[in-house]
Motif scaffolding. Structure first.
Motif, PDB file in Angstrom:
ATOM      1  N   THR A 396       1.249  -1.123  -0.050  1.00  0.00           N
ATOM      2  CA  THR A 396       0.309   0.451  -0.121  1.00  0.00           C
ATOM      3  C   THR A 396       0.790   1.104   0.052  1.00  0.00           C
ATOM      4  OG1 THR A 396      -0.328  -0.201   2.583  1.00  0.00           O
ATOM      5  CG2 THR A 396      -1.987  -0.261   1.381  1.00  0.00           C
ATOM      6  N   ASN A 397       1.460   1.290   0.833  1.00  0.00           N
ATOM      7  CA  ASN A 397       2.642   2.827   0.647  1.00  0.00           C
ATOM      8  C   ASN A 397       3.780   2.740  -0.593  1.00  0.00           C
ATOM      9  OD1 ASN A 397       2.485   2.679   3.936  1.00  0.00           O
ATOM     10  ND2 ASN A 397       4.644   2.177   3.912  1.00  0.00           N
ATOM     11  N   GLU A 398       4.267   1.479  -1.220  1.00  0.00           N
ATOM     12  CA  GLU A 398       4.683   1.426  -2.758  1.00  0.00           C
ATOM     13  C   GLU A 398       3.345   1.695  -4.148  1.00  0.00           C
ATOM     14  OE1 GLU A 398       7.792  -0.924  -3.718  1.00  0.00           O
ATOM     15  OE2 GLU A 398       8.684  -0.397  -1.870  1.00  0.00           O
ATOM     16  N   ALA A 399       2.321   1.705  -3.559  1.00  0.00           N
ATOM     17  CA  ALA A 399       1.561   2.172  -4.124  1.00  0.00           C
ATOM     18  C   ALA A 399       1.122   3.225  -4.184  1.00  0.00           C
ATOM     19  CB  ALA A 399      -0.382   1.128  -4.287  1.00  0.00           C
ATOM     20  N   ALA A 400       0.845   4.183  -2.863  1.00  0.00           N
ATOM     21  CA  ALA A 400       0.363   5.727  -2.720  1.00  0.00           C
ATOM     22  C   ALA A 400       1.766   6.246  -3.453  1.00  0.00           C
ATOM     23  CB  ALA A 400       0.133   5.524  -1.867  1.00  0.00           C
ATOM     24  N   GLN A 401       2.699   5.895  -3.223  1.00  0.00           N
ATOM     25  CA  GLN A 401       4.308   6.472  -3.815  1.00  0.00           C
ATOM     26  C   GLN A 401       3.880   6.399  -5.300  1.00  0.00           C
ATOM     27  OE1 GLN A 401       7.183   5.042  -2.748  1.00  0.00           O
ATOM     28  NE2 GLN A 401       6.953   5.868  -0.238  1.00  0.00           N
ATOM     29  N   ALA A 402       3.877   5.286  -5.895  1.00  0.00           N
ATOM     30  CA  ALA A 402       3.664   5.010  -7.295  1.00  0.00           C
ATOM     31  C   ALA A 402       2.691   6.314  -8.260  1.00  0.00           C
ATOM     32  CB  ALA A 402       3.616   3.596  -7.985  1.00  0.00           C
ATOM     33  N   VAL A 403       1.422   5.796  -7.343  1.00  0.00           N
ATOM     34  CA  VAL A 403       0.318   6.574  -8.139  1.00  0.00           C
ATOM     35  C   VAL A 403       0.475   7.810  -8.525  1.00  0.00           C
ATOM     36  CG1 VAL A 403      -2.289   6.966  -7.491  1.00  0.00           C
ATOM     37  CG2 VAL A 403      -1.614   5.038  -7.726  1.00  0.00           C
ATOM     38  N   GLU A 404       1.188   8.297  -6.917  1.00  0.00           N
ATOM     39  CA  GLU A 404       1.480   9.978  -7.165  1.00  0.00           C
ATOM     40  C   GLU A 404       2.710  10.409  -7.767  1.00  0.00           C
ATOM     41  OE1 GLU A 404      -0.172  12.882  -5.824  1.00  0.00           O
ATOM     42  OE2 GLU A 404       1.507  14.395  -5.745  1.00  0.00           O
ATOM     43  N   ILE A 405       2.975   9.666  -8.302  1.00  0.00           N
ATOM     44  CA  ILE A 405       4.411  10.138  -8.950  1.00  0.00           C
ATOM     45  C   ILE A 405       3.535   9.843 -10.544  1.00  0.00           C
ATOM     46  CG2 ILE A 405       7.007   8.580  -9.938  1.00  0.00           C
ATOM     47  CD1 ILE A 405       7.312   8.320  -7.605  1.00  0.00           C
ATOM     48  N   CYS A 406       2.944   8.964 -11.048  1.00  0.00           N
ATOM     49  CA  CYS A 406       2.451   8.476 -11.835  1.00  0.00           C
ATOM     50  C   CYS A 406       0.936   9.916 -12.394  1.00  0.00           C
ATOM     51  CB  CYS A 406       1.272   7.288 -11.830  1.00  0.00           C
ATOM     52  SG  CYS A 406       2.161   5.548 -12.403  1.00  0.00           S
ATOM     53  N   ARG A 407       0.897  10.204 -11.757  1.00  0.00           N
ATOM     54  CA  ARG A 407       0.122  12.098 -11.507  1.00  0.00           C
ATOM     55  C   ARG A 407       0.929  12.828 -11.728  1.00  0.00           C
ATOM     56  NH1 ARG A 407      -0.753  16.690  -8.861  1.00  0.00           N
ATOM     57  NH2 ARG A 407      -0.102  15.884  -6.911  1.00  0.00           N
ATOM     58  N   LEU A 408       2.120  12.977 -11.367  1.00  0.00           N
ATOM     59  CA  LEU A 408       3.495  14.076 -11.286  1.00  0.00           C
ATOM     60  C   LEU A 408       3.608  14.059 -13.323  1.00  0.00           C
ATOM     61  CD1 LEU A 408       5.152  14.429  -7.857  1.00  0.00           C
ATOM     62  CD2 LEU A 408       3.510  15.761  -8.830  1.00  0.00           C
ATOM     63  N   SER A 409       3.824  12.873 -13.011  1.00  0.00           N
ATOM     64  CA  SER A 409       4.538  12.479 -14.444  1.00  0.00           C
ATOM     65  C   SER A 409       3.751  12.700 -15.871  1.00  0.00           C
ATOM     66  CB  SER A 409       4.887  10.715 -14.495  1.00  0.00           C
ATOM     67  OG  SER A 409       3.215  10.426 -15.089  1.00  0.00           O
ATOM     68  N   THR A 410       2.288  12.736 -15.258  1.00  0.00           N
ATOM     69  CA  THR A 410       1.159  13.954 -16.380  1.00  0.00           C
ATOM     70  C   THR A 410       1.554  15.500 -15.953  1.00  0.00           C
ATOM     71  OG1 THR A 410      -0.949  13.533 -15.145  1.00  0.00           O
ATOM     72  CG2 THR A 410      -0.092  11.556 -16.525  1.00  0.00           C
ATOM     73  N   GLY A 412       0.646  19.288 -15.523  1.00  0.00           N
ATOM     74  CA  GLY A 412      -0.205  20.256 -14.968  1.00  0.00           C
ATOM     75  C   GLY A 412      -1.814  19.475 -15.190  1.00  0.00           C
ATOM     76  N   HIS A 413      -2.194  18.350 -16.305  1.00  0.00           N
ATOM     77  CA  HIS A 413      -3.211  18.607 -16.903  1.00  0.00           C
ATOM     78  C   HIS A 413      -3.922  16.898 -15.470  1.00  0.00           C
ATOM     79  CE1 HIS A 413      -3.335  20.668 -20.252  1.00  0.00           C
ATOM     80  NE2 HIS A 413      -3.113  19.480 -20.606  1.00  0.00           N
ATOM     81  N   LEU A 625     -10.587   2.552 -17.313  1.00  0.00           N
ATOM     82  CA  LEU A 625      -9.759   3.694 -16.534  1.00  0.00           C
ATOM     83  C   LEU A 625     -10.228   4.632 -15.939  1.00  0.00           C
ATOM     84  CD1 LEU A 625      -6.732   3.363 -19.668  1.00  0.00           C
ATOM     85  CD2 LEU A 625      -6.650   2.497 -17.379  1.00  0.00           C
ATOM     86  N   GLY A 626     -11.389   5.289 -16.797  1.00  0.00           N
ATOM     87  CA  GLY A 626     -11.699   7.051 -16.237  1.00  0.00           C
ATOM     88  C   GLY A 626     -11.389   7.882 -16.207  1.00  0.00           C
ATOM     89  N   SER A 627     -10.168   7.964 -17.364  1.00  0.00           N
ATOM     90  CA  SER A 627      -9.132   8.718 -17.601  1.00  0.00           C
ATOM     91  C   SER A 627      -9.130   9.835 -18.756  1.00  0.00           C
ATOM     92  CB  SER A 627      -8.029   7.767 -17.238  1.00  0.00           C
ATOM     93  OG  SER A 627      -7.165   9.459 -17.528  1.00  0.00           O
ATOM     94  N   VAL A 628      -9.320  10.838 -18.528  1.00  0.00           N
ATOM     95  CA  VAL A 628      -9.459  11.616 -20.875  1.00  0.00           C
ATOM     96  C   VAL A 628      -7.750  11.662 -20.630  1.00  0.00           C
ATOM     97  CG1 VAL A 628     -11.712  13.383 -20.015  1.00  0.00           C
ATOM     98  CG2 VAL A 628      -8.247  14.312 -19.076  1.00  0.00           C
ATOM     99  N   LEU A 629      -6.824  11.245 -20.039  1.00  0.00           N
ATOM    100  CA  LEU A 629      -5.272  10.985 -20.473  1.00  0.00           C
ATOM    101  C   LEU A 629      -4.903   9.760 -21.006  1.00  0.00           C
ATOM    102  CD1 LEU A 629      -3.642  13.479 -17.834  1.00  0.00           C
ATOM    103  CD2 LEU A 629      -4.401  13.890 -19.129  1.00  0.00           C
TER     104      LEU A 629
END
Ligand SMILES: CCCCCCCCCCCCCCCC(=O)SCCNC(=O)CCNC(=O)[C@H](O)C(C)(C)COP(=O)(O)OP(=O)(O)OC[C@H]1O[C@@H](n2cnc3c(N)ncnc32)[C@H](O)[C@@H]1OP(=O)(O)O
Ligand SMILES: Cc1cc2nc3c(=O)[nH]c(=O)nc-3n(C[C@H](O)[C@H](O)[C@H](O)COP(=O)(O)OP(=O)(O)OC[C@H]3O[C@@H](n4cnc5c(N)ncnc54)[C@H](O)[C@@H]3O)c2cc1C
Length: 670
Positions: A396-410, A412-413, A625-629
């Protein structure tokens, strides 16, 4: 999978470069073409139902509307499951797919409001109820004639469950328990669905009988009238308010004022109270904790599912987004060409596979141990508890970090709700806390590791997940130099874990000379957590190496080679993330680190043109996915503007606030 619209050429060009058969990967990932067909059938069956589609994105709904919409859908979903079952299709797996994971979150966005009914209320009756109790409650609960929750946590206590304050006092005259919440801190606080959805609960309370307290026990309690849904006499109930995520879940509070329930409502498979009030002890007091262990096991699978969505969105977007020329005078490249961008996403893709493999491994182990428990054999229970606690924490710790990094990788959008990261982030971060706060989970594993260490030092045989400690004591690994390969990195982690456990134990023993054992454990907490984490990382890698080796024997050379690259990437990245521990404990040198760094860069390059095949192979349709990106067609800019147009503010050219506030304000400033 394919979209009716024209695929962005940047993405279709990428797909042409993938060297392996994506469908072959999908079949491998879901363990067979039959499972893939079933998955696709279910996705289509649920997601093509217009009643389950949101006309307005749920993020624009009020708290109350979100809840009501989610309950409406929960009922529809269960009715559709029954429809399938009437056709002789599927069993328990259908529920699992819809309670969490990718399909469940595609429908509910934030979470299914009756998940706790299926993953905790029902399992608690099955695990802790006698056969008579099961006969009375299971079919009603299974058919959703009653809907329940698991009410354990209180305002004052969540972690330290022996400190819970709700009381259940047995009255031998009436053969009833009297439930009370003696103070504010004893109010139940958090149970999923408790606010306005459920009418029953498994309540964990301190059992008092014949003037003695016998610790916490589970009771099945009716909370609301089955017709009117009004709270029953003596029961105070409500919702705890909106949260970081999971806002569809209606987590609630609950207090009792002299609420009477019959003797038969204490779940008595393990501990018992006889009619005269005599208490019969269970075979082991930890059997009461079984439901929590079950959920810790399923959480792991859930983490792989959520992360697989996040990486798919991030990678597809990175292959159509162009920004910042790398060479002057050259066109702007796809952002995936920036090596730092590859590093944000590729290791997270490898993690999805590692978490999924380990989740399946743990699920098999759970089934074996519970089968043994049913026969009265408790031998492997501590091992399962220890490994499930640290895996829950690490994943759960690593998934949380990785999801946040994925968000940052995209960029502003990614900050837009329509990008889809917020709902995923809400789910994974919640899991860091629920079902045992992660620090506490690491400490539980460490407690077991210290015991194993002592056993190994006494020459006793250890269970499989810790047998590397025996090898360490026999000195088999200690003189080996660091090897840059998955199995070499595994050995280094086992060595580091063993040494860290030994060192923590040494410091613990030193402190015990002048402190109580408990305070000595508290003072050694930082090191114990470190030991627990190293042990867990070794386990994740070991399980993956073993399963990959075995499960890729029949695959094509191309697929095997990509999976091998992903395993190498995972292990090299892991080693680089833990250089401190490996330098300290595992014969690693600074030149090994330099070599690992080169390997990491080489692996990113090697995977560059195959990695899209992996996320496509996770086989998430756009609705999942429910994502425009992240759409399959890669038409992100069209998606972004279309999603923006759904904002309620864009339904009119001029909002009334202009006339009410802005205009008078702007004019008065003239
Ligand atoms: C795609 C798939 C979809 C799936 C579908 C979606 C799923 C995903 C949605 C979920 C949605 C849920 C929503 C959240 C639901 C809540 O959050 S419910 C509430 C959960 N609460 C917790 O987890 C509380 C955490 N606290 C605890 O577990 C325990 O109290 C603690 C921390 C273990 C401490 O308890 P304690 O009695 O003080 O224990 P302690 O003295 O440390 O240890 C006593 C002994 O018991 C042992 N022990 C402790 N616990 C256990 C255990 N569980 N088993 C065996 N032994 C144990 C210890 O190892 C120790 O053994 P020895 O060393 O003495 O031999
Ligand atoms: C989304 C969500 C859903 C939930 N659903 C349910 C549900 O359905 N039913 C239910 O009963 N509960 C539920 N919970 C409650 C959840 O299980 C508890 O919040 C969780 O177990 C943590 O307990 P706590 O809140 O008391 O945290 P605390 O224990 O107060 O933790 C606060 C801090 O203290 C630290 N700490 C506490 N004890 C120790 C220790 N021994 N050693 C070191 N550090 C320590 C923790 O690490 C943490 O940093 C839910 C919670 C959430 C967030």
């Amino acid at each position: 999978m394919t979209s009716a619209t024209k695929v962005n050429p940047d993405l279709s060009d990428e797909r042409k470069k993938v060297e392996f058969d994506v469908e072959e990967f999908t079949n491998w990932y879901y363990k067979g073409a039959e499972n893939v067909a079933e998955k696709r059938f279910l996705e289509n069956f649920f997601l093509s139902d217009p009643e389950l589609e949101d006309k307005v994105p749920t993020s624009y709904l009020s708290h109350k509307e979100k809840y009501e919409n989610a309950v409406r859908k929960a009922v529809l979903v269960v009715n559709k499951i029954k429809e399938l079952q009437a056709d002789g299709r599927g069993g328990v797996d259908i529920y699992m797919a819809l309670l969490g994971g990718t399909l469940g979150t595609a429908i509910f966005r934030e979470a299914n409001p009756i998940t706790v009914h299926f993953v905790m209320f029902l399992p608690a009756i099955m695990n802790h109820g006698t056969s008579d109790q099961q006969a009375e409650w299971i079919s009603r609960a299974w058919n959703c004639n009653i809907i329940g929750t698991y009410a354990q946590t209180e305002l004052g206590h969540g972690t330290y469950i022996r400190g819970l304050e709700t009381t259940a006092t047995y009255d031998p005259k009436s053969k009833e328990f009297i439930l009370n919440s003696p103070n504010l801190t004893s109010y139940k606080w958090w149970p999923g669905g408790l606010g306005h959805t459920t009418n029953y609960a498994i309540v964990i309370a301190q059992l008092h009988s014949l003037g003695k307290c016998h610790g916490i026990q589970p009771f099945i309690v009716q909370l609301r009238d089955e017709e009117t849904h009004m709270p029953l006499k003596g029961i105070k109930i409500g919702e705890i308010g909106n949260k970081v995520g999971m806002n569809t879940v209606n987590n609630g509070f609950l207090a009792f004022d002299n609420v009477r329930i019959p003797l038969k409502n204490m779940l008595m498979k393990n501990a018992k109270v006889l009619e005269d009030g005599q208490f019969i002890k269970p075979k082991s007091s930890v059997l009461t904790y079984g439901t929590m262990m079950f959920v810790r096991v399923v959480i792991l699978k859930d983490m792989a599912s959520y992360l697989s969505k996040a990486v798919t969105i991030a990678l597809r977007y990175s292959m159509v987004r162009r920004q910042s020329p790398i060479e002057p005078n050259k066109p702007e490249p796809k952002i995936i060409e920036h090596v730092t961008q590859q590093y944000k996403i590729f290791p997270a893709i490898a993690k999805v596979i590692v978490f999924k493999i380990t989740a399946e491994f743990l699920w098999d182990m759970y089934n074996q141990v519970t089968h043994d428990l049913d026969k009265g054999d408790l031998e492997r229970l501590p091992e399962l508890h220890a490994i499930s606690c640290c895996l829950k924490a690490v994943c759960t710790n690593e998934a949380a970090q990785a999801v946040e990094i994925c968000r940052l990788s995209t960029g502003g959008h990614g900050y837009l709700n329509s990008a889809g990261f917020q709902d995923i982030y809400g789910m994974v971060t919640a899991a860091q806390t629920y079902e045992g706060e992660n620090t506490v989970m690491f400490l539980q594993t460490a407690r077991y590791l210290i015991k194993c260490w002592e056993k190994a030092m006494n020459g006793e045989k250890l269970t499989p997940t810790v047998s590397y400690l025996e090898n360490f004591i026999k000195g088999r690994n200690s003189r080996q130099s660091f090897q840059n390969s998955p199995s070499g990195i595994l050995k280094a982690f086992q060595l580091a874990a063993a040494k860290k456990i030994a060192e923590s134990n040494k410091h613990l023993e030193e402190r015990k000379k002048y402190l109580s054992p408990e305070e000595a454990t508290n003072q050694t907490g930082l090191e114990l957590i470190n030991a627990s984490e190293l042990h867990c990382q070794a386990f994740l890698l070991q399980a993956t190496i073993e399963v990959l080796e075995d499960s890729t024997k029949q695959t094509s050379l191309q697929l095997r080679s990509v999976l091998k690259d992903l395993l190498e990437l995972y292990s090299v990245d892991l080693a680089l993330r833990y250089t401190g521990s490996l330098l300290e404990f595992a014969n690693m040198t600074s030149s090994d680190i330099e070599f690992l760094q080169r390997s990491l860069e080489a692996l990113l390059k090697k995977l560059r043109y195959n990695i899209l095949g992996i996320v496509d192979g996770f086989d998430h349709p756009d609705q999942i996915l429910g994502s425009v990106l992240g759409t399959y067609d890669g038409n992100v800019y069209e998606n972004l503007i279309n999603a923006a147009m759904k904002s309620p503010l864009n339904q009119e050219d001029v909002n009334k606030s202009f006339h009410l506030y802005l205009k008078p304000f702007m004019k008065s400033n003239l």
